[in-house]
Design an enzyme around this catalytic site. Sequence first.
Site, PDB file in Angstrom:
ATOM      1  N   VAL A 147     -29.685 -12.692 -35.565  1.00 40.29           N
ATOM      2  CA  VAL A 147     -30.964 -12.126 -35.111  1.00 40.29           C
ATOM      3  C   VAL A 147     -31.933 -13.242 -34.734  1.00 40.29           C
ATOM      4  CG1 VAL A 147     -32.971 -10.758 -35.795  1.00 40.29           C
ATOM      5  CG2 VAL A 147     -30.680 -10.020 -36.457  1.00 40.29           C
TER       6      VAL A 147
ATOM      7  N   MET B 167     -15.736  17.110   9.598  1.00 38.69           N
ATOM      8  CA  MET B 167     -16.146  18.258  10.434  1.00 38.69           C
ATOM      9  C   MET B 167     -14.909  18.998  10.960  1.00 38.69           C
ATOM     10  SD  MET B 167     -19.191  16.147  12.304  1.00 38.69           S
ATOM     11  CE  MET B 167     -18.250  14.614  12.140  1.00 38.69           C
TER      12      MET B 167
ATOM     13  N   PRO C 199     -21.898  10.800  -0.592  1.00 39.35           N
ATOM     14  CA  PRO C 199     -21.366  12.132  -0.300  1.00 39.35           C
ATOM     15  C   PRO C 199     -22.154  13.309  -0.863  1.00 39.35           C
ATOM     16  CG  PRO C 199     -20.103  11.119  -2.053  1.00 39.35           C
ATOM     17  CD  PRO C 199     -21.087  10.087  -1.602  1.00 39.35           C
TER      18      PRO C 199
ATOM     19  N   LYS D  39     -31.379 -21.911 -44.983  1.00 40.79           N
ATOM     20  CA  LYS D  39     -30.320 -22.482 -45.815  1.00 40.79           C
ATOM     21  C   LYS D  39     -28.976 -22.351 -45.124  1.00 40.79           C
ATOM     22  CE  LYS D  39     -30.649 -21.796 -50.198  1.00 40.79           C
ATOM     23  NZ  LYS D  39     -30.683 -21.121 -51.534  1.00 40.79           N
TER      24      LYS D  39
ATOM     25  N   ASP E 187     -21.494   7.389   4.832  1.00 42.58           N
ATOM     26  CA  ASP E 187     -21.708   6.038   5.339  1.00 42.58           C
ATOM     27  C   ASP E 187     -22.073   6.125   6.815  1.00 42.58           C
ATOM     28  OD1 ASP E 187     -21.189   2.939   4.932  1.00 42.58           O
ATOM     29  OD2 ASP E 187     -20.282   3.515   6.842  1.00 42.58           O
TER      30      ASP E 187
ATOM     31  N   ILE F   4     -19.285   5.581   9.531  1.00 40.49           N
ATOM     32  CA  ILE F   4     -18.111   6.461   9.593  1.00 40.49           C
ATOM     33  C   ILE F   4     -18.575   7.811  10.141  1.00 40.49           C
ATOM     34  CG2 ILE F   4     -16.240   7.575   8.305  1.00 40.49           C
ATOM     35  CD1 ILE F   4     -15.920   4.607   8.291  1.00 40.49           C
TER      36      ILE F   4
ATOM     37  N   LYS G   8     -28.893  17.377  12.001  1.00 37.02           N
ATOM     38  CA  LYS G   8     -28.159  18.080  13.060  1.00 37.02           C
ATOM     39  C   LYS G   8     -27.035  18.863  12.401  1.00 37.02           C
ATOM     40  CE  LYS G   8     -27.496  14.236  15.239  1.00 37.02           C
ATOM     41  NZ  LYS G   8     -26.956  13.281  16.208  1.00 37.02           N
TER      42      LYS G   8
ATOM     43  N   ASP H 106     -31.010  13.100   7.279  1.00 39.71           N
ATOM     44  CA  ASP H 106     -30.096  14.068   7.873  1.00 39.71           C
ATOM     45  C   ASP H 106     -29.949  15.319   7.013  1.00 39.71           C
ATOM     46  OD1 ASP H 106     -29.572  12.683  10.139  1.00 39.71           O
ATOM     47  OD2 ASP H 106     -27.625  11.914   9.534  1.00 39.71           O
TER      48      ASP H 106
END
Length: 467
Positions: free
Chosen positions: A23, A382, A224, A43, A302, A305, A269, A247
Amino acid sequence: MDYLPVFLDLKNKYVLVVGAGEVAFNKIKLLLCAKAVVNIVAKDICSEIRSLLFEKKVSWISNEFQISYLKNIFLVIAATSNTKLNEKIFKKCNKLKILINVVDDQSKCSFIFPSIIDRSPLIVALSSSGTAPVLLRLLRKKIESILPMRLGDVARIAGKWRSIVKNHFSNFLERKYFWEKLFNSIFVQYVLNGKEKKAISILKKIIKEPSKLIGEIILVGAGPGNSDLLTLRALQVMQEADVVLYDNLVSQEILNLVRRDAKCIYVGKRAGLKSITQDKIIKLLIFLAKQGKKVVRLKGGDSFIFGRGGEELEAAKNANINFQVVPGITAGIGLSAYSGIPLTHRDYAQGVIFITGCKCINNTSNNWSVLCDSSYTLVVYMGSLNALEISEKLILHGRLKSTPIAIISNGTTINQKVIIGRLDEIDKIFKLSASPSLLIIGQVVLLHKKLAWFKKLTNLNNIETTS
């Protein structure tokens, strides 16, 4: 307020530590970081402190505590298991007006050690006044995650330029405005990336053109769906934004993590629905950045992608606007992991191919001879847009009708649903799924039942599903 938070200058000041166990060692490490002169009375000495003695970083003065050792001492730490000795030290220090901390005994402390986040010279100290140490650790972890490791370098450089800025801007409000602009510019990111020369050039530019704000666009992948899957860098940037363009796939849970006074603009969209065009989104990004704002473009998954991130950054480059990219966990990786479907596996798939169900503007056709190779897992973003056509083309070019497929909607969230079926059932299965969804095609789907961990399996109309 039970305690006044202060920062003590311990450089070259004498500190007495009574006790030399583990400690005490933890406290000594902090004292040495603050460049205190540490004397030890004990000590029994633990091996870590013995190493410090050998390196002459601390001094050992005695086995037993004597009141005379308090002479010229600025601060005392008592870290012994002897309660009578601790009380004796506490009372004497109080009488002599010496700061004292008896470890693990709040009633015998004139000061307490806070929880520290060190980004020297920037220091953040947290305390619960000794009431809730576990809560304190959780808060520290959250704050630690949003403070970049090199943030101290930003403060260091600012410190070097402080007198120059003061001479240049005699008015306090002008100086305040300058520093606010600097710390909200790309200057900070250059420092964090180790590009100090570029950072200094931005600093000099803002000094010469104090009225001109330097904006930037930051492309951020929000992952995601589950906010726990945001990267630390994404969270940091969201906390720095002036404006956020987000988005449809960005959840409210994630938006709640954006800086409170930032303006959030929905530019989502959705297939089949009237929405803002990509051209208008790009024009809005550039318009806001040219106003000197830090603009975050927040996209699900991402940005690189099937997120059209490349198009937006090309436009930023053409408009001579600074930009950066924060990658996110793409849906294909996040949803497959949360569904217990490994995209590659020695026994089932030697590779994975990502494609989109959307048709290219120039009507470029997919290479079906490659996509029908059963040794590759096929992930279709999609996929519902042209599900039947994709199925028919794959079967026509050699994929078996019985090829396993998985359709995942609301992936990584509490509403996640996974429907398992065959390639020749794709049209029927999509009618049972919610939108948006992800389609996985390949033998690895067979592992879903065995490896599903996020939700328990149920059985609905003979179709395996997690819901």
